[in-house]
Design an enzyme around this catalytic site. Structure first.
Site, PDB file in Angstrom:
ATOM      1  NE  ARG A   1       7.329  -2.949   6.196  1.00 44.12           N
ATOM      2  CZ  ARG A   1       6.004  -2.910   6.094  1.00 44.12           C
ATOM      3  NH1 ARG A   1       5.433  -2.256   5.122  1.00 44.12           N
ATOM      4  NH2 ARG A   1       5.246  -3.543   6.955  1.00 44.12           N
TER       5      ARG A   1
ATOM      6  NE  ARG B   1       6.739  -0.582   9.945  1.00 43.86           N
ATOM      7  CZ  ARG B   1       5.571  -0.529   9.298  1.00 43.86           C
ATOM      8  NH1 ARG B   1       5.529  -0.023   8.091  1.00 43.86           N
ATOM      9  NH2 ARG B   1       4.487  -0.995   9.860  1.00 43.86           N
TER      10      ARG B   1
ATOM     11  NE  ARG C   1       2.241  -4.570  11.212  1.00 44.70           N
ATOM     12  CZ  ARG C   1       3.228  -4.506  10.330  1.00 44.70           C
ATOM     13  NH1 ARG C   1       4.338  -5.171  10.528  1.00 44.70           N
ATOM     14  NH2 ARG C   1       3.102  -3.770   9.261  1.00 44.70           N
TER      15      ARG C   1
ATOM     16  CE  LYS D   1      -2.144  -1.083   3.893  1.00 41.47           C
ATOM     17  NZ  LYS D   1      -1.578  -2.401   4.261  1.00 41.47           N
TER      18      LYS D   1
ATOM     19  NE  ARG E   1      -3.932  -1.174  10.265  1.00 45.57           N
ATOM     20  CZ  ARG E   1      -2.851  -0.629   9.719  1.00 45.57           C
ATOM     21  NH1 ARG E   1      -2.889   0.588   9.253  1.00 45.57           N
ATOM     22  NH2 ARG E   1      -1.743  -1.327   9.626  1.00 45.57           N
TER      23      ARG E   1
HETATM   24  P1  AMP Z   1       1.055   0.667   9.125  1.00 45.13           P
HETATM   25  O1  AMP Z   1       2.284   1.433   8.816  1.00 45.13           O
HETATM   26  O2  AMP Z   1      -0.132   1.152   8.357  1.00 45.13           O
HETATM   27  O3  AMP Z   1       1.247  -0.805   9.004  1.00 45.13           O
HETATM   28  O4  AMP Z   1       0.716   0.959  10.662  1.00 45.13           O
HETATM   29  C1  AMP Z   1       1.625   0.630  11.690  1.00 45.13           C
HETATM   30  C2  AMP Z   1       0.875   0.543  13.007  1.00 45.13           C
HETATM   31  O5  AMP Z   1       0.276   1.791  13.327  1.00 45.13           O
HETATM   32  C3  AMP Z   1      -0.276  -0.455  13.045  1.00 45.13           C
HETATM   33  O6  AMP Z   1       0.148  -1.772  13.293  1.00 45.13           O
HETATM   34  C4  AMP Z   1      -1.110   0.118  14.180  1.00 45.13           C
HETATM   35  O7  AMP Z   1      -0.529  -0.136  15.433  1.00 45.13           O
HETATM   36  C5  AMP Z   1      -0.995   1.607  13.928  1.00 45.13           C
HETATM   37  N1  AMP Z   1      -2.032   2.075  12.967  1.00 45.13           N
HETATM   38  C6  AMP Z   1      -1.808   2.632  11.739  1.00 45.13           C
HETATM   39  N2  AMP Z   1      -2.964   2.951  11.151  1.00 45.13           N
HETATM   40  C7  AMP Z   1      -3.950   2.584  12.006  1.00 45.13           C
HETATM   41  C8  AMP Z   1      -5.374   2.629  11.952  1.00 45.13           C
HETATM   42  N3  AMP Z   1      -6.021   3.125  10.885  1.00 45.13           N
HETATM   43  N4  AMP Z   1      -6.060   2.164  13.027  1.00 45.13           N
HETATM   44  C9  AMP Z   1      -5.434   1.674  14.112  1.00 45.13           C
HETATM   45  N5  AMP Z   1      -4.096   1.580  14.215  1.00 45.13           N
HETATM   46  C10 AMP Z   1      -3.347   2.031  13.172  1.00 45.13           C
END
Ligand code: AMP
Length: 187
Positions: free
Chosen positions: A127, A133, A144, A13, A88
């Protein structure tokens, strides 16, 4: 145009959102990036979400909805938003509809990037090696993926019901995937 790039962690994404930013001039709204920025800046919000993110769990709906709300004017001025990693949960999707509706706007298309689980694990491992990360560990990735399956996958019927979901094959070369997304958006 407002679009959502939808898919499990590691689906590509973020990569594809960045390509759309340079191709179309739209704004990428990644709640994950916003939260990571807050952590780097050491803000109160950043400290509050750190442990939740590292575990792989979702932060509260209120937090991410507020982050998105703040950035909507900027996306509007640019002529489009690419939502990446948001919404989400179903309440997040409902709030987004409500926020956009209040601005006389809407989600135009939800592009679901379909990638099989083996490939997701491969990408997240890559990654982890490149970006380091904290939530790209095997343990956090499992959490996740479970959060995706339990809380995020219900958005598939939600957006199918709104007639907005298009599925794009997210396997293969990055350029090919970008071309498929472009076709889905321009159809
Ligand atoms: P991502 O980079 O989108 O994978 O997000 C990394 C982490 O940020 C996720 O595993 C959640 O802990 C938090 N996070 C990001 N976006 C959301 C969302 N829309 N709702 C809840 N937690 C989020």
């Amino acid at each position: 145009m407002n679009i959502i790039l939808f898919g499990p962690p590691g689906a590509g994404k973020g990569t594809q959102a960045k390509r759309l930013v340079s191709q179309r001039g739209w704004v990428q709204l990644s709640t994950g990036d916003m939260l990571r920025d807050a952590r780097k800046a050491g803000t109160e919000l950043g400290n509050k979400v750190a442990a939740i993110m590292d575990r792989g769990d979702l932060v509260s709906d209120e937090i991410v909805i507020a982050l998105i709300d703040e950035r909507l004017p900027e996306a509007e001025a640019a002529g489009g938003a690419i939502f990446d990693g948001f919404p989400r949960t179903v309440p997040q999707a409902e709030s987004l509809d409500h926020l956009l509706d209040g601005r006389g706007s809407q989600i135009d298309r939800v592009v679901r990037l379909a990638v099989d689980e083996k490939e997701l694990i491969k990408r997240v491992e890559k990654r982890a090696a490149e970006e380091g990360r904290a939530d790209d560990t095997v343990e956090a990735f499992k959490v996740r993926l479970k959060a995706y399956n339990d809380q995020t996958a219900p958005l598939i019927p939600f957006y199918t019901g709104q007639n907005k979901l298009v599925e794009v094959d997210g396997m293969g070369a990055m350029d090919e995937i970008s071309a498929r997304i472009a076709r889905a958006l321009d159809a």
